[in-house]
Motif scaffolding. Structure first.
Motif, PDB file in Angstrom:
ATOM      1  N   GLY A   9     -18.449 -37.914   8.728  1.00  0.00           N
ATOM      2  CA  GLY A   9     -18.230 -39.425   8.036  1.00  0.00           C
ATOM      3  C   GLY A   9     -17.349 -38.380   6.550  1.00  0.00           C
ATOM      4  O   GLY A   9     -16.892 -38.911   5.742  1.00  0.00           O
ATOM      5  N   ILE A  10     -16.191 -37.163   7.602  1.00  0.00           N
ATOM      6  CA  ILE A  10     -15.025 -36.017   5.953  1.00  0.00           C
ATOM      7  C   ILE A  10     -14.412 -37.336   5.910  1.00  0.00           C
ATOM      8  O   ILE A  10     -13.633 -36.389   5.845  1.00  0.00           O
ATOM      9  N   LEU A  53     -19.655 -29.343   4.303  1.00  0.00           N
ATOM     10  CA  LEU A  53     -20.659 -27.986   5.147  1.00  0.00           C
ATOM     11  C   LEU A  53     -21.168 -28.640   5.772  1.00  0.00           C
ATOM     12  O   LEU A  53     -21.282 -28.418   7.540  1.00  0.00           O
ATOM     13  N   LEU A  54     -22.168 -30.181   5.574  1.00  0.00           N
ATOM     14  CA  LEU A  54     -22.714 -30.339   6.761  1.00  0.00           C
ATOM     15  C   LEU A  54     -22.536 -31.478   7.811  1.00  0.00           C
ATOM     16  O   LEU A  54     -22.787 -30.581   9.025  1.00  0.00           O
ATOM     17  N   ALA A  55     -20.836 -31.481   7.771  1.00  0.00           N
ATOM     18  CA  ALA A  55     -20.841 -32.189   8.843  1.00  0.00           C
ATOM     19  C   ALA A  55     -19.731 -30.843   9.411  1.00  0.00           C
ATOM     20  O   ALA A  55     -19.454 -30.953  10.913  1.00  0.00           O
ATOM     21  N   LEU A  87     -29.722 -36.094  -4.212  1.00  0.00           N
ATOM     22  CA  LEU A  87     -30.437 -36.286  -3.159  1.00  0.00           C
ATOM     23  C   LEU A  87     -30.560 -37.272  -2.534  1.00  0.00           C
ATOM     24  O   LEU A  87     -30.504 -36.904  -0.844  1.00  0.00           O
ATOM     25  N   GLY A  88     -30.951 -38.718  -2.542  1.00  0.00           N
ATOM     26  CA  GLY A  88     -30.691 -39.206  -1.571  1.00  0.00           C
ATOM     27  C   GLY A  88     -29.429 -39.509  -0.284  1.00  0.00           C
ATOM     28  O   GLY A  88     -29.386 -39.172   0.922  1.00  0.00           O
ATOM     29  N   ARG A  89     -28.396 -39.385  -1.393  1.00  0.00           N
ATOM     30  CA  ARG A  89     -27.150 -39.347  -0.467  1.00  0.00           C
ATOM     31  C   ARG A  89     -26.787 -38.113   0.714  1.00  0.00           C
ATOM     32  O   ARG A  89     -26.787 -38.229   1.130  1.00  0.00           O
ATOM     33  N   LEU A  90     -27.276 -36.869  -0.964  1.00  0.00           N
ATOM     34  CA  LEU A  90     -27.141 -35.687   0.662  1.00  0.00           C
ATOM     35  C   LEU A  90     -28.172 -35.491   1.680  1.00  0.00           C
ATOM     36  O   LEU A  90     -27.607 -35.183   3.148  1.00  0.00           O
ATOM     37  N   ALA A  94     -26.789 -35.303   5.817  1.00  0.00           N
ATOM     38  CA  ALA A  94     -27.617 -35.057   6.392  1.00  0.00           C
ATOM     39  C   ALA A  94     -27.989 -35.339   8.291  1.00  0.00           C
ATOM     40  O   ALA A  94     -27.927 -34.749   8.483  1.00  0.00           O
ATOM     41  N   GLU A  95     -28.532 -36.234   7.927  1.00  0.00           N
ATOM     42  CA  GLU A  95     -28.457 -37.222   8.978  1.00  0.00           C
ATOM     43  C   GLU A  95     -27.662 -37.365   9.633  1.00  0.00           C
ATOM     44  O   GLU A  95     -27.716 -37.315  11.032  1.00  0.00           O
ATOM     45  N   GLN A  96     -26.289 -37.882   9.194  1.00  0.00           N
ATOM     46  CA  GLN A  96     -25.147 -38.461   9.578  1.00  0.00           C
ATOM     47  C   GLN A  96     -24.824 -37.214  10.546  1.00  0.00           C
ATOM     48  O   GLN A  96     -23.983 -37.309  11.564  1.00  0.00           O
TER      49      GLN A  96
END
Length: 116
Positions: A9-10, A53-55, A87-90, A94-96
């Motif tokens: 999603g970036i 970085l997660l993506a 935290l919720g957004r991260l 992370a799940e995506q």
């Protein structure tokens, strides 16, 4: 390329245009983690950096630098990352970003450790 589209999603920016660009960007973000955590100017960039970085973890060419950069940003920017709403957004990011199976995780259940 196809691998760059794995960025999740970036969006389709210059930073997701090619796997090697994603690798270099992940390395750059990791290198600047201390600056992000120590200066007021870096603080607004922390969330976007972590999401990127997660993506980048999904791109095989960028995986190693993305993992190291993620670790560096989490360690150096802990104060900025402790906000409950962040935290919720991260976690959502992370799940995506995570693949349904580990990279290179073929179909074998064996861990290759052998037996004794």
């Amino acid at each position: 390329g196809a691998a760059a589209s794995q960025g999740g999603g970036i969006g389709g920016t210059i930073f997701t245009s090619h796997p090697l660009v994603m690798e270099s960007t992940a390395r750059l973000v990791g290198a600047y983690a201390a600056w992000l955590g120590q200066t007021a100017a870096g603080a607004p960039c922390v969330q976007g950096s972590v999401v990127y970085l997660l993506a980048a973890l999904r791109v095989p060419d960028a995986f190693r630098h993305a993992a190291q950069g993620f670790r560096n940003v989490c360690a150096r920017c802990a104060v900025q990352l402790q906000a409950p709403d962040l935290l919720g957004r991260l976690i959502d990011s992370a799940e995506q970003a995570m693949p349904s199976a580990p990279p290179g995780g073929g179909g074998s259940d064996s861990n290759g450790s052998g037996g004794g």
